[in-house]
Design an enzyme around this catalytic site. Structure first.
Site, PDB file in Angstrom:
ATOM      1  CB  THR A  14     -20.254   9.858  11.433  1.00  0.00           C
ATOM      2  OG1 THR A  14     -19.492   9.288  10.887  1.00  0.00           O
ATOM      3  CG2 THR A  14     -19.857   8.853  12.491  1.00  0.00           C
ATOM      4  CG  ASP A  15     -18.452   7.034   6.655  1.00  0.00           C
ATOM      5  OD1 ASP A  15     -18.107   7.889   7.655  1.00  0.00           O
ATOM      6  OD2 ASP A  15     -18.302   7.073   5.224  1.00  0.00           O
ATOM      7  CD  GLU A  16     -15.244  10.521  10.925  1.00  0.00           C
ATOM      8  OE1 GLU A  16     -14.472  10.163  12.282  1.00  0.00           O
ATOM      9  OE2 GLU A  16     -15.060  11.078   9.683  1.00  0.00           O
ATOM     10  CE1 TYR A  28     -18.130  13.219  15.543  1.00  0.00           C
ATOM     11  CE2 TYR A  28     -16.968  12.105  13.800  1.00  0.00           C
ATOM     12  CZ  TYR A  28     -18.221  12.634  14.144  1.00  0.00           C
ATOM     13  OH  TYR A  28     -19.789  12.916  13.594  1.00  0.00           O
ATOM     14  CE  LYS A  65     -21.837  10.457  15.404  1.00  0.00           C
ATOM     15  NZ  LYS A  65     -23.459  11.399  15.737  1.00  0.00           N
TER      16      LYS A  65
HETATM   17  P1  NAD Z   1     -22.016  20.557  13.001  1.00  0.00           P
HETATM   18  O1  NAD Z   1     -21.345  20.233  14.462  1.00  0.00           O
HETATM   19  O2  NAD Z   1     -22.613  21.572  12.186  1.00  0.00           O
HETATM   20  O3  NAD Z   1     -23.760  20.414  14.587  1.00  0.00           O
HETATM   21  C1  NAD Z   1     -23.890  20.368  15.024  1.00  0.00           C
HETATM   22  C2  NAD Z   1     -25.247  21.215  16.054  1.00  0.00           C
HETATM   23  O4  NAD Z   1     -25.516  20.028  17.576  1.00  0.00           O
HETATM   24  C3  NAD Z   1     -24.644  22.661  16.545  1.00  0.00           C
HETATM   25  O5  NAD Z   1     -25.718  23.336  16.401  1.00  0.00           O
HETATM   26  C4  NAD Z   1     -24.707  22.345  18.286  1.00  0.00           C
HETATM   27  O6  NAD Z   1     -24.804  23.969  19.145  1.00  0.00           O
HETATM   28  C5  NAD Z   1     -25.379  21.161  18.799  1.00  0.00           C
HETATM   29  N1  NAD Z   1     -24.733  20.850  20.042  1.00  0.00           N
HETATM   30  C6  NAD Z   1     -23.580  20.325  19.927  1.00  0.00           C
HETATM   31  N2  NAD Z   1     -23.836  19.915  21.431  1.00  0.00           N
HETATM   32  C7  NAD Z   1     -25.156  20.577  22.034  1.00  0.00           C
HETATM   33  C8  NAD Z   1     -25.664  20.319  23.127  1.00  0.00           C
HETATM   34  N3  NAD Z   1     -24.778  19.604  24.325  1.00  0.00           N
HETATM   35  N4  NAD Z   1     -27.715  20.295  23.540  1.00  0.00           N
HETATM   36  C9  NAD Z   1     -27.256  20.733  22.530  1.00  0.00           C
HETATM   37  N5  NAD Z   1     -26.959  20.877  21.099  1.00  0.00           N
HETATM   38  C10 NAD Z   1     -25.114  21.204  21.087  1.00  0.00           C
HETATM   39  O7  NAD Z   1     -22.513  19.119  12.691  1.00  0.00           O
HETATM   40  P2  NAD Z   1     -23.687  18.572  11.524  1.00  0.00           P
HETATM   41  O8  NAD Z   1     -22.026  17.956  10.601  1.00  0.00           O
HETATM   42  O9  NAD Z   1     -24.050  19.071  11.296  1.00  0.00           O
HETATM   43  O10 NAD Z   1     -23.486  16.544  11.930  1.00  0.00           O
HETATM   44  C11 NAD Z   1     -24.733  16.170  13.020  1.00  0.00           C
HETATM   45  C12 NAD Z   1     -24.761  15.222  12.916  1.00  0.00           C
HETATM   46  O11 NAD Z   1     -24.294  14.013  12.116  1.00  0.00           O
HETATM   47  C13 NAD Z   1     -23.837  14.590  14.022  1.00  0.00           C
HETATM   48  O12 NAD Z   1     -24.168  13.381  15.037  1.00  0.00           O
HETATM   49  C14 NAD Z   1     -22.284  13.797  13.218  1.00  0.00           C
HETATM   50  O13 NAD Z   1     -22.292  13.038  13.989  1.00  0.00           O
HETATM   51  C15 NAD Z   1     -23.688  13.430  12.365  1.00  0.00           C
HETATM   52  N6  NAD Z   1     -22.781  13.250  10.862  1.00  0.00           N
HETATM   53  C16 NAD Z   1     -21.968  14.492  10.359  1.00  0.00           C
HETATM   54  C17 NAD Z   1     -21.482  13.928   8.937  1.00  0.00           C
HETATM   55  C18 NAD Z   1     -21.373  14.939   8.494  1.00  0.00           C
HETATM   56  O14 NAD Z   1     -20.567  14.995   7.465  1.00  0.00           O
HETATM   57  N7  NAD Z   1     -20.950  16.627   8.651  1.00  0.00           N
HETATM   58  C19 NAD Z   1     -21.922  12.786   8.242  1.00  0.00           C
HETATM   59  C20 NAD Z   1     -22.089  11.844   9.148  1.00  0.00           C
HETATM   60  C21 NAD Z   1     -23.064  12.168  10.520  1.00  0.00           C
HETATM   61  O1  DAU Z   2     -17.554  10.563   7.623  1.00  0.00           O
HETATM   62  C1  DAU Z   2     -18.494  11.372   7.476  1.00  0.00           C
HETATM   63  C2  DAU Z   2     -17.548  12.541   8.953  1.00  0.00           C
HETATM   64  O2  DAU Z   2     -16.955  13.645   7.857  1.00  0.00           O
HETATM   65  C3  DAU Z   2     -18.537  13.179  10.054  1.00  0.00           C
HETATM   66  O3  DAU Z   2     -18.474  11.893  11.055  1.00  0.00           O
HETATM   67  C4  DAU Z   2     -17.699  14.384  10.365  1.00  0.00           C
HETATM   68  O4  DAU Z   2     -18.618  14.643  11.527  1.00  0.00           O
HETATM   69  C5  DAU Z   2     -16.673  15.010   9.500  1.00  0.00           C
HETATM   70  O5  DAU Z   2     -16.398  15.804  10.309  1.00  0.00           O
HETATM   71  C6  DAU Z   2     -16.519  14.094   8.693  1.00  0.00           C
HETATM   72  O6  DAU Z   2     -15.140  13.837   8.794  1.00  0.00           O
HETATM   73  P1  DAU Z   2     -13.552  14.110   8.007  1.00  0.00           P
HETATM   74  O7  DAU Z   2     -12.696  13.536   9.657  1.00  0.00           O
HETATM   75  O8  DAU Z   2     -13.623  13.175   7.284  1.00  0.00           O
HETATM   76  O9  DAU Z   2     -13.895  15.495   7.692  1.00  0.00           O
HETATM   77  P2  DAU Z   2     -13.099  16.912   7.085  1.00  0.00           P
HETATM   78  O10 DAU Z   2     -13.946  17.761   6.435  1.00  0.00           O
HETATM   79  O11 DAU Z   2     -12.392  17.349   8.568  1.00  0.00           O
HETATM   80  O12 DAU Z   2     -11.844  16.334   6.442  1.00  0.00           O
HETATM   81  C7  DAU Z   2     -12.161  15.764   5.292  1.00  0.00           C
HETATM   82  C8  DAU Z   2     -10.826  15.795   4.532  1.00  0.00           C
HETATM   83  O13 DAU Z   2     -10.109  16.099   4.403  1.00  0.00           O
HETATM   84  C9  DAU Z   2      -9.702  14.514   6.162  1.00  0.00           C
HETATM   85  O14 DAU Z   2      -9.304  13.455   5.075  1.00  0.00           O
HETATM   86  C10 DAU Z   2      -9.037  15.543   6.402  1.00  0.00           C
HETATM   87  C11 DAU Z   2      -8.549  16.055   5.118  1.00  0.00           C
HETATM   88  N1  DAU Z   2      -7.808  18.055   5.311  1.00  0.00           N
HETATM   89  C12 DAU Z   2      -9.193  18.283   6.050  1.00  0.00           C
HETATM   90  C13 DAU Z   2      -9.216  19.312   6.630  1.00  0.00           C
HETATM   91  C14 DAU Z   2     -10.698  20.003   7.359  1.00  0.00           C
HETATM   92  C15 DAU Z   2      -7.271  18.170   4.788  1.00  0.00           C
HETATM   93  O15 DAU Z   2      -6.456  17.651   4.039  1.00  0.00           O
HETATM   94  N2  DAU Z   2      -7.077  19.339   5.406  1.00  0.00           N
HETATM   95  C16 DAU Z   2      -7.974  20.387   6.552  1.00  0.00           C
HETATM   96  O16 DAU Z   2      -8.081  21.268   6.621  1.00  0.00           O
END
Ligand code: NAD
Ligand code: DAU
Length: 355
Positions: free
Chosen positions: A132-134, A158, A162
């Site tokens: 992730t970019d975080e 988190y 990562k």
């Molecule tokens: P998500 O939470 O929707 O899915 C995570 C999956 O991992 C789930 O299906 C869960 O059951 C599985 N999991 C969790 N713990 C496990 C374990 N111990 N063993 C096996 N499976 C397990 O997550 P997502 O948003 O699809 O993110 C997927 C990946 O991409 C993550 O590594 C996250 O850090 C990365 N990522 C997410 C975002 C985003 O915006 N969502 C952006 C950049 C990177």
């Molecule tokens: O940047 C990549 C990341 O983006 C991923 O690695 C993470 O897995 C993914 O969850 C996401 O993280 P964020 O914290 O940026 O996403 P989230 O959707 O939780 O929140 C987006 C923005 O909105 C953040 O600034 C917090 C704000 N927010 C979020 C929620 C859930 C609110 O203001 N209210 C809310 O209820």
């Protein structure tokens, strides 16, 4: 089969899109989806491919060393695409140990078993780690972007977990020559995202006319990418990325939270035939997230110039498609918010978590 690929976290949001893309685009690959089916994992997300001859599901835990060893024996994987993780920042603030266990120990377990299995024949093998970019921290100045060379500065449990997992992946490359590649992507949105993340949570709340909890003043900035564009970037990097490299993935699409939320409200009013302004009345400013990162912005030039990848959708088109999907899949939303889906799959699959 030409290759056997382990994809972890394939029942989650992004993983499900990656699974579907690989199963459908590469009939010569056997795709094994390993997922623990935590609250975030739902096999409904991969229903389209569940009967495909080149797809296999395994319910298990990435932190179980002996279990992962058995799985590598069973399938002799050529590659791993590792997405399984705990992914929600707010949950990491209330349960940091779980994030360290899954994201750090889980990644380390997979690396170790890949090394044990591949060490004598590394050719053609690949451990692809999805990050992730975080990990780069929080940007303060408007003209700054995250580059692949930006020093890591994670600030939430988190992102710290990562970042730590990324460091272990690089350590296995430097120390054991394990062929690895890492990508760091910005915020994804699209179908099948669990309604705890901003966009699906707010869509769901607007449907039910519930308050929209905006953290702080809503001035934080995120860089949004359509999830299928993330899956296409993973495909490109998996096939053409250079071993040992990192690639940033993003769409140069920054939005201040409050601006995005107002756009979402407007689109929802139109689609639900409610008078303009109805959904915006639900906006409720609440206590800010602890340690809330101000701004993320990815520079994806390297991926574009070296591998020719670019996003396919403009944000407003992607957001409109996304809203349509949730409106057409209210049953999916109701199931995941009630937890009903978990009861169904718990009965079908026993968990393999032998440590
Ligand atoms: P998500 O939470 O929707 O899915 C995570 C999956 O991992 C789930 O299906 C869960 O059951 C599985 N999991 C969790 N713990 C496990 C374990 N111990 N063993 C096996 N499976 C397990 O997550 P997502 O948003 O699809 O993110 C997927 C990946 O991409 C993550 O590594 C996250 O850090 C990365 N990522 C997410 C975002 C985003 O915006 N969502 C952006 C950049 C990177
Ligand atoms: O940047 C990549 C990341 O983006 C991923 O690695 C993470 O897995 C993914 O969850 C996401 O993280 P964020 O914290 O940026 O996403 P989230 O959707 O939780 O929140 C987006 C923005 O909105 C953040 O600034 C917090 C704000 N927010 C979020 C929620 C859930 C609110 O203001 N209210 C809310 O209820």
């Amino acid at each position: 089969m030409q290759k056997t690929i382990l994809i972890t976290g394939g029942a989650g949001f992004i993983g499900a899109h990656v699974i579907k893309r690989f199963v459908q685009s590469y009939p010569d690959y056997l795709i094994v989806n390993l997922d623990k089916l935590t609250y975030a994992g739902n096999l409904e997300n991969v229903k389209d491919v569940e009967n495909a001859p080149n797809y296999q599901f395994e319910k298990g835990d990435i932190t179980g060393l002996d279990y992962i060893r058995d799985l590598f024996k069973k399938y002799a994987f050529d590659a791993v695409i590792h997405l399984a993780a705990e992914s929600h920042v707010d949950r990491s603030i209330s349960n940091p140990l779980l994030f360290a266990h899954t994201n750090v120990i889980g990644t380390l377990t997979l690396l170790q078993v890949a090394k044990e299995n591949w060490s004598n024949h590394l050719d053609g093998k690949l451990f692809y780690h999805v990050s992730t970019d975080e990990v780069y921290g929080s940007l303060e100045n408007e003209d700054e972007f995250f580059l692949e060379t930006t020093p890591y500065d994670p600030r939430s449990p988190y992102s710290a977990s990562k970042a730590s997992s990324d460091h272990f992946v690089r350590a296995y490359y430097n120390t054991y020559n394990l062929p690895i590649v890492i990508s760091n992507c910005s915020n994804n949105y699209g179908a099948y995202q669990f309604p705890e993340k901003l966009i699906p949570l707010f869509i769901n709340n607007i449907i039910h006319q519930k308050p929209l909890p905006v953290y702080g003043e809503g001035l934080n900035v995120r860089d949004w990418l359509y999830v299928e564009d993330h899956a296409s970037a993973i495909d490109v990097i998996f096939h053409r990325g250079k071993v040992g490299e990192t690639y940033n993935i993003g769409g140069f699409n920054e939005w201040k939270n409050i601006d995005l939320i107002k756009l979402l409200c407007k689109l929802m009013d139109d689609k639900l035939s409610r008078p303009t302004g109805t959904s915006a009345q639900l906006i409720t400013y609440v206590k800010d997230r602890a340690g809330h990162d101000l701004r993320y912005a990815i520079d994806a030039t390297k991926l574009n110039q070296e591998l020719g990848w670019q996003p396919s959708l403009q944000f407003e088109e992607g957001l409109s498609k996304t809203i349509d999907w949730y409106l057409e899949n209210k049953e999916w939303l109701a199931n995941v918010t009630s937890g009903e889906y978990q009861k169904y799959y718990e009965k079908q699959y026993a968990l393999n978590e032998r440590a």
